[in-house]
Design an enzyme around this catalytic site. Structure first.
Site, short mmCIF file in Angstrom:
data_model
loop_
_atom_site.label_atom_id
_atom_site.label_comp_id
_atom_site.label_asym_id
_atom_site.label_seq_id
_atom_site.Cartn_x
_atom_site.Cartn_y
_atom_site.Cartn_z
N GLY A 49 7.53 -2.26 5.66
CA GLY A 49 8.94 -2.65 5.22
C GLY A 49 9.44 -2.00 6.56
O GLY A 49 9.15 -0.62 6.60
N GLU A 50 10.28 -2.63 7.00
CA GLU A 50 12.05 -1.85 7.47
C GLU A 50 12.92 -1.53 6.30
O GLU A 50 13.32 -2.23 5.89
CB GLU A 50 12.59 -2.40 7.86
CG GLU A 50 13.48 -2.55 9.16
CD GLU A 50 14.19 -0.87 9.21
OE1 GLU A 50 14.36 -0.10 9.00
OE2 GLU A 50 13.07 -0.26 10.46
N CYS B 270 6.98 -5.11 15.63
CA CYS B 270 6.01 -4.28 16.32
C CYS B 270 5.20 -4.17 16.68
O CYS B 270 4.08 -4.44 16.14
CB CYS B 270 6.46 -2.71 15.78
SG CYS B 270 8.14 -2.53 15.39
N CYS C 77 -0.89 5.99 10.01
CA CYS C 77 0.44 5.15 10.27
C CYS C 77 0.12 4.62 11.18
O CYS C 77 -0.63 4.84 12.06
CB CYS C 77 1.10 5.97 11.92
SG CYS C 77 2.83 5.62 12.26
N CYS D 46 1.71 -2.44 15.37
CA CYS D 46 2.04 -2.27 13.81
C CYS D 46 1.04 -2.88 13.15
O CYS D 46 1.16 -4.97 13.95
CB CYS D 46 2.94 -1.78 13.27
SG CYS D 46 3.18 -1.51 11.51
N SER E 165 11.93 5.37 14.70
CA SER E 165 10.59 4.37 15.11
C SER E 165 10.99 4.29 16.63
O SER E 165 11.65 2.91 16.88
CB SER E 165 9.95 3.31 14.82
OG SER E 165 9.74 3.70 13.47
N LEU E 166 10.64 5.51 17.75
CA LEU E 166 11.59 4.75 19.10
C LEU E 166 10.74 4.30 20.00
O LEU E 166 10.61 3.00 20.50
CB LEU E 166 11.92 6.27 19.54
CG LEU E 166 13.10 6.37 21.16
CD1 LEU E 166 13.75 5.20 20.61
CD2 LEU E 166 12.87 7.88 21.66
N HIS E 167 9.07 4.70 20.00
CA HIS E 167 7.37 4.37 20.62
C HIS E 167 7.92 3.59 22.19
O HIS E 167 7.73 3.42 23.05
CB HIS E 167 7.42 2.91 19.96
CG HIS E 167 7.80 3.40 19.02
ND1 HIS E 167 6.83 4.86 18.41
CD2 HIS E 167 7.91 3.16 17.76
CE1 HIS E 167 6.91 4.74 17.29
NE2 HIS E 167 7.01 3.29 16.28
N CYS F 60 3.74 9.07 1.52
CA CYS F 60 4.77 7.26 2.24
C CYS F 60 4.41 5.84 1.35
O CYS F 60 3.78 5.82 0.68
CB CYS F 60 2.99 7.39 3.39
SG CYS F 60 4.08 5.82 4.16
N GLU G 187 0.67 -1.12 -0.30
CA GLU G 187 -0.11 0.32 -0.29
C GLU G 187 1.12 1.28 -0.21
O GLU G 187 1.89 1.72 0.16
CB GLU G 187 -0.86 0.11 0.96
CG GLU G 187 -2.08 -1.20 1.05
CD GLU G 187 -3.30 -0.74 2.01
OE1 GLU G 187 -3.83 -1.58 1.66
OE2 GLU G 187 -2.84 -0.46 3.33
N SER H 158 12.52 6.11 7.38
CA SER H 158 12.40 5.61 8.91
C SER H 158 13.17 4.28 9.13
O SER H 158 12.72 3.69 8.17
CB SER H 158 10.72 5.65 8.91
OG SER H 158 9.69 5.52 9.89
N ASN I 148 -3.25 4.39 16.18
CA ASN I 148 -4.93 4.04 14.85
C ASN I 148 -4.60 2.72 15.79
O ASN I 148 -4.12 1.56 15.13
CB ASN I 148 -4.03 4.68 13.84
CG ASN I 148 -3.72 5.85 13.56
OD1 ASN I 148 -4.45 6.46 13.86
ND2 ASN I 148 -2.05 5.80 13.30
N CYS J 64 6.34 -7.54 6.64
CA CYS J 64 7.75 -6.50 7.06
C CYS J 64 7.58 -7.98 7.95
O CYS J 64 7.57 -8.43 9.22
CB CYS J 64 7.13 -5.32 8.91
SG CYS J 64 8.66 -4.53 9.01
#
Length: 370
Positions: free
Chosen positions: A170-171, A125, A344, A128, A224-226, A114, A101, A202, A301, A121
């Site tokens: 994906g990473e 995480c 996101c 996600c 991407s810390l979180h 984006c 997507e 990212s 989200n 992925c």
């Protein structure tokens, strides 16, 4: 003649798999001058021409060779969804049957695309939706730059894409070479000519690849810390077990010294009761004080079967104020496209999972009586 003895015709070479340096080498191998690469790049990306016969400043013999041995092939848009806020999501079909997507986000002064880098992925995480789909493969350079090519063709010249964020499925740093080649095309003056400040990659924190990126490609970086500490980040961003925060922060400091922006943008998803307390904010202040930082707080989200809820607006604002008062530039990201699952963490595509993660999750759900 036995059909088994007939050699298969070689696969056509997709010229979208080359950045300018790669395309120059390709033409030199053909006995052509390196400048042929810039001519072809301009035809493809600036003129939108995919028919070699229309590339009139190439010799007839070269055009004939390209027609026989090469192609300009992009993926196919198979579905389009338009959100109430103008955000547009495209499902992009790959030749292997998988879909990724791609999301277009229009704003008053810029238009952001984006872009996905993998089918699914390989990371896991927990907040996600993409991660729940499992992993199939890396996208090729052509499939990555093809998303920008398709989007710009769809939008037309009156709606130019000004920014690209490698924040889709994906990473990106686990598909290093193909992603870097695609970003080179995005920034090349003979292609899309985007500023290095307007192309952002990212990452969840693939430290060795961050160091390598610093050496070969000058783009903006978002991490991407979180979570503000290793114990929590190990749980929700499992790659942290391999590359803990001490190593990640050191890589960020080094990148900020030479990157196009003299700071690192950190992304922090707000999860109710998980990482959103005032104490979490104060711990985060101590962590980010060591790195030139800008922080984006992302309201979570939701997606089906997610165990999380979004933090309350009051909690998000209190969290923001603690960081802001400590001198860290902090913004709350506006959610875009959530009514079409384009926000996101919501991208899913259609993944033929080779990691079998979706089956493991089903088993876990059954064992917990879900």
């Amino acid at each position: 003649m036995n059909s088994a003895t007939v050699s298969a015709k070689p696969a056509l070479i997709n010229l979208l798999d080359f950045d300018r340096k790669g395309l120059q080498a390709f033409f030199v191998e053909l006995g052509e001058k390196p400048f042929r690469a810039t001519q072809v790049l301009k035809w493809i990306y600036q003129e939108g021409i995919s028919d070699f016969d229309e590339m009139t400043n190439l010799s007839k013999s070269l055009r004939s060779h390209l027609k026989e041995h090469c192609q300009i092939k992009v993926p196919e848009i198979v579905a389009e969804q338009l959100a109430s806020d103008g955000t547009c999501k495209w499902a992009v079909q790959m030749h292997c049957g998988n879909r990724v997507e791609t999301v277009y986000i229009p704003e008053e002064r810029r238009a952001t695309l984006c872009v996905s880098s993998q089918v699914g992925c390989a990371l896991a995480c927990t907040f996600c939706s993409t991660a729940k789909q499992g992993f199939n493969r890396n996208l090729s350079t052509a499939e990555i730059i093809g998303q920008l090519y398709l989007a710009q063709q769809r939008l037309g010249p009156e709606r130019r894409i000004t920014n690209v964020v490698m924040m889709g499925m994906g990473e990106p740093l686990l598909n290093f070479d193909n992603v870097v080649a695609a970003m080179n095309l995005m920034m090349d003056d003979f292609c899309y000519g985007l500023s290095k400040r307007r192309v952002t990659i990212s990452t969840s924190g693939i430290v060795p690849a961050m160091k390598r990126l610093n050496e070969v490609c000058d783009v903006s970086v978002a991490v991407s810390l979180h979570a503000p500490n290793d114990a929590l980040r190990d749980q929700i961003v499992p790659i942290n077990v391999k590359y803990p925060l001490k190593e990640l922060m050191e890589a960020c400091r080094e990148y900020a010294k030479t990157g196009p922006r003299k700071h690192i943008t950190f992304e922090y998803v707000m999860l109710d009761g998980i990482n959103d307390s005032p104490e979490d904010a104060r711990t985060l202040v101590k962590l980010l004080k060591t790195v030139p930082s800008k922080l984006n707080l992302i309201p979570f989200n939701p997606f089906p079967q997610s165990p999380y809820r979004c933090s309350s607006n009051a909690a998000i604002l209190k969290f923001r104020d603690i960081l802001h008062n400590a001198g860290i530039v902090t913004t709350v990201r506006k959610t875009r496209g959530d009514d079409i699952d384009a926000a996101c963490g919501q991208l899913v595509g259609q993944v033929q999972d080779k990691s079998r993660r979706h089956l493991k999750l089903q088993v876990q759900g059954l064992s917990h009586g879900q």
